[in-house]
Design a protein around this motif. Structure first.
Motif: not given
Lengths: 238, 634
Positions: B95-99, B145-148, B617-618, B628-632
């Motif tokens: 949810e809320w992802q953008t890239w 804000k959304r992805m760090g 992150i997709t 690119i490393i994954r989100q926590p």
């Protein structure tokens, strides 16, 4: 001109018979399944809250994972193609420790899948609910149990925040709002020092439509850990 | 003989062709403007820039679907297909992802082409580049804000056909570095942009400073409150900001806010044009004249130009719908309504029962909301208030003396009252009835952004109310928060009291170490609700997992307790349904009572997992770029 049906009919047949044959893959048929275990005892978690990742290296890509979540009883299953997979847990998920290799890399479990296979995931939980006895008496569900502190190393150990007895109409029993009809809790600070002979009871509320059974289990919330750990589920008839 | 002719002809043919091939085949296309042409004319460059402005990513937007306003238990969606929003138990990690690095590339391309253009004047170039850099910083702010932390790319990347794309694969920057980039860009361009409050639709010095102010505040609070969620970090600080950086960010934020407040970026002040403070607050979002000096940066619309939105079509009161069945989707919740303070600066739920548990009877339904923050009636259409000179008809039925309720499933479905035979209307034209879509199901309609202009509720015309992205009221609250966090409670109180007195709360409050944080959190909620702040504010304060903890607000006592606390639970929307009391002969006959109600479709309870703090992150991105490393927690 006269339309020659004996020419058209075979053509139509040809089209119908030829399509959709070789241009599709067969659906995957191999099931990778297993359960979260600690020395053979299953670890219960909350439905749809504890995810796991399965990577398939190769194909010139990296990073993308097959993601699933554990069932309430700690089991998982995914339907995939045969191949080499690596099973791992996302960081900070699950009420247990997972082996860290470096700060950014986590241990993975390699699975060479040829047909369906059961791979149990052996982990070290922070706590385990032991000697659980769930009974019904006088319109109440009574739970008596011990808690075993599994991780005692001072650097890794965590305290208990609360211990909760949940009951629900269905097999989905947890702290989520739709997964319990009643609960009773005790704070971690109020527990006996040896964590033995803990007792909780909760009154069974009116259930509509009426049913003469409930499901119950005990959850332990650990300070600083998002996911609770649950005892085995029990169906109680009254 | 014949052969000779043929051969000669053939020779002629070959010698004749292939002559001016270059000239012959190189034809200027008539349907495409080349880069050279476009970047030689300021008007054409503005057209390209217009496209880039249109692609600004907002969390909520008036042309961004009414559903973008409805989440987080601040409202209820009254449309049959959308109940899922209040039935779900949480949000997917995606949810809320953008890239959108295509957008960033095109912004970089624009900057490079403007810089390279020979035919543009230096002044034009400076202006265009500053605007494009503003848009780029704006999108990086949205990303962080959304992805760090995300890769900061400030030049166009080109593939060199070497067979390897490793040089194009950038790793994630630290979260703080992205905030630093946004802040530095704003500082760098503010001098190149118009310093006037009249420029609202294009980037201005005020807009750049307002963005800097907000970005620095976000970074500061992540640094300060990140300790509450120690697992929401990555080892390389791609997510998470060290707490030692908090004070520097708060100072930056306060400095930017003070620059706007001082007037050096143009004259900005709170909108105070109408004597009725509620009307004034609603008008703040509708007044598009230069007299509105509160608004800093907007997304504008214009009727007849093709750029309009259907916010009013979707959300107008049902009884006054200009489009028949199209109305009433966005219903503010009681959770929000009761958060508006009383004029003596105290918190109190809407009184429905007295001390002994008996109903409180009101002569006018509006009396229940009297003596409260003027922003309540400026944000929410309450029962029996006017919209477009007609009163709203919101009531759920007749409360009979024997304790039962006489109601029906629709206002057109009439029933006789006890002791009579003539069928009468037993439920309001505007609802509420559980499950009856397009009427309110909470007892309230939205007023913020709702366009009272005739025809704005028609699909054919629609509305051109603009969407306010930055306004002076928020800048004051940013200044108050930054001052408070830096320990300057006198300045913080002065800033917050300006915003409060505009809302009729004229008795000043004094912020202290004890109440400061709760007060700021509360003030931002009631002032800025439905303006796209809710999620990001709760995320940066690391309150999201406490406020939306998955535990249902099941009882009225749960709902109405603890109103002043920053971490007040807000997991499912409630409604407040008015009833007419029917008991001929009783002095209370014809008066109004209220009942707190959970709309029957609001069955869920939102749980914000720690993995929701930073959107996923997709796999496509992770697969294409191993750096690119994954989100926590994901």
């Amino acid at each position: 001109m006269k339309i020659k049906f004996f020419h058209i009919a075979p053509a139509v047949l040809l089209i119908l018979a030829a399509a959709c044959k070789k241009d599709n893959y067969d659906a995957p048929t191999s099931t990778l399944r297993g359960a979260l275990l600690y020395k053979g005892d299953s670890i219960g978690v909350e439905y749809n809250q504890v995810p796991f990742n399965v990577f398939q290296p190769g194909y010139g890509k990296s990073g993308g994972a097959i993601t699933g979540t554990f069932a309430p009883d700690g089991t998982y299953s995914i339907l995939v193609f045969d191949g080499n997979y690596q099973f791992t847990m996302p960081k900070n998920q699950g009420p247990f420790l997972w082996k860290e290799l470096t700060a950014s890399a986590r241990d993975t479990l390699k699975v060479g899948l040829q047909g369906s296979q059961t791979v149990n995931i052996e982990v070290t939980p922070y706590y385990m609910v032991r000697n659980q006895q769930l009974t019904v008496s006088g319109g109440k569900v009574v739970a008596a149990f011990d808690i075993e502190k599994v991780i005692t190393d001072a650097a890794l150990a965590k305290n208990i925040q609360t211990v909760v007895l949940y009951i629900n109409k269905t097999k989905f029993v947890s702290g989520a709002s739709n997964d319990n009809i009643a609960s009773a809790s005790v704070a971690g600070t109020a527990l006996p020092a040896d964590l033995k002979n803990i007792s909780l009871n909760v009154t069974i509320p009116a259930i509509s439509p009426t049913q003469n059974y409930v499901f119950a289990r005990v959850g332990v919330r650990i300070t600083g850990v998002e996911d609770m750990i649950f005892s085995p589920l029990k169906k109680l008839t009254f | 003989m014949k052969k000779i002719y043929i051969l000669t002809l053939a020779a002629l043919l070959f010698s004749g062709s292939c002559k001016n091939d270059d000239k012959f085949l190189t034809i200027e296309p008539t349907t495409i403007l080349s880069n050279d042409v476009v970047f030689s004319d300021p008007i054409l460059v503005t057209a390209v820039l217009g496209n880039l402005y249109n692609r600004i990513v907002d969390f909520t937007g008036l042309d961004n679907d009414w559903r973008s306003f409805v989440d987080f238990s601040e409202a209820f969606p009254s449309e049959n297909a959308q109940y899922g929003i209040v039935q779900r138990t949480g949000w997917a990690f995606s949810e809320w992802q953008t890239w959108d690095y295509t957008y960033i590339r095109e912004l970089n391309l624009f900057i490079e082409r403007v810089n390279a253009a020979a035919a543009l004047t230096a002044a034009d170039k400076k202006q265009f580049v500053a605007e494009a850099r503003f848009l780029r910083a704006h999108y990086y702010f949205e990303l962080v804000k959304r992805m760090g932390g995300v890769p900061i790319v400030t030049t166009t990347l080109e593939y060199d056909f070497s067979g390897s794309v490793a040089n194009l694969q950038k790793p994630r920057n630290k979260e703080s570095e992205v905030y630093d980039f946004v802040i530095a860009e704003c500082e760098a361009i503010k001098g190149s942009l118009a310093a006037t409050s009249n420029q609202k639709t294009r980037a201005s010095a005020g807009a750049a400073l307002a963005m800097e102010c907000r970005a620095a505040l976000y970074a500061a609070s992540i640094a300060k409150y990140g300790v509450n969620t120690p697992t929401v970090t990555l080892a390389g600080n791609e997510v998470g900001i060290p707490s030692s950086m908090a004070n520097a960010y708060y100072t930056t934020s306060l400095k930017a806010a003070r620059e706007i407040i001082s007037g050096s970026a143009g004259t900005y002040k709170l909108y105070q044009a109408l004597p009725n403070l509620s009307d004034n607050f609603a008008q703040l979002f509708l007044d598009k004249s230069n007299g509105n000096q509160e608004v800093i940066f907007v997304e504008d619309f214009k009727v007849g130009s093709g750029r309009t939105h259907n916010f009013t079509v979707n959300d107008q009161p049902f009884s006054q719908s200009e489009e028949g069945q199209d109305a009433g989707r966005l219903n503010p919740s009681l959770n929000l309504v009761q958060a508006y303070e009383k004029l003596d600066n105290t918190f109190a739920p809407i009184a429905t029962k007295d001390g002994s548990g008996a109903f409180v009877y009101y002569t006018d339904p509006l009396d229940a909301f009297a003596g409260r923050d003027a922003r309540l009636a400026g944000t929410v259409l309450l029962p029996n208030t006017f919209f477009k000179s007609k009163k709203l008809d919101i009531w759920a039925g007749y409360q009979l003396a024997n304790g039962t309720v006489l109601t029906s499933g629709n206002a057109s479905d009439q029933k006789p009252l006890p002791g009579t035979t003539t069928p009468v209307q037993v439920v309001g034209d505007d609802g509420p009835v559980n499950g009856l879509e397009f009427r309110t199901q909470t007892g309230f309609y939205i007023r913020k952004y709702l366009d009272p202009t005739e025809g704005s509720g028609r699909r054919g015309r629609q509305s051109d109310v603009w969407f306010v992205r930055y306004r002076f009221g928020e800048v004051l609250l940013n200044a108050a928060e930054a001052s408070m966090e830096l320990g300057d409670y006198v300045a913080a109180s002065a800033y917050i009291n300006q915003v409060r007195s505009r809302a009729g709360l004229t008795t000043p409050i004094t912020l202290t170490a004890a109440n400061g944080f709760d007060r700021i959190v509360h003030e931002r909620r009631v002032e800025l609700v439905f303006e796209g702040h809710t999620l990001f504010d709760m995320k940066r304060w690391r309150l999201a997992h406490q406020v939306w903890d998955g535990t249902r607000i099941a009882t009225v006592a749960d709902l109405t307790s603890n109103l002043a606390a920053a971490n007040k639970r807000n997991t499912n929307p409630w409604g407040l349904w008015p009833y007419k009391y029917y008991d001929p002969g009783n002095p209370n006959n014809g008066k109004w009572i209220f009942k707190e109600t959970i709309p029957s479709n609001a069955t869920g309870a939102s749980r914000f997992q720690l993995g929701n703090y930073y959107s996923q992150i997709t796999d496509a991105v992770l697969g294409a770029n191993p750096k690119i490393i994954r989100q926590p927690n994901q």
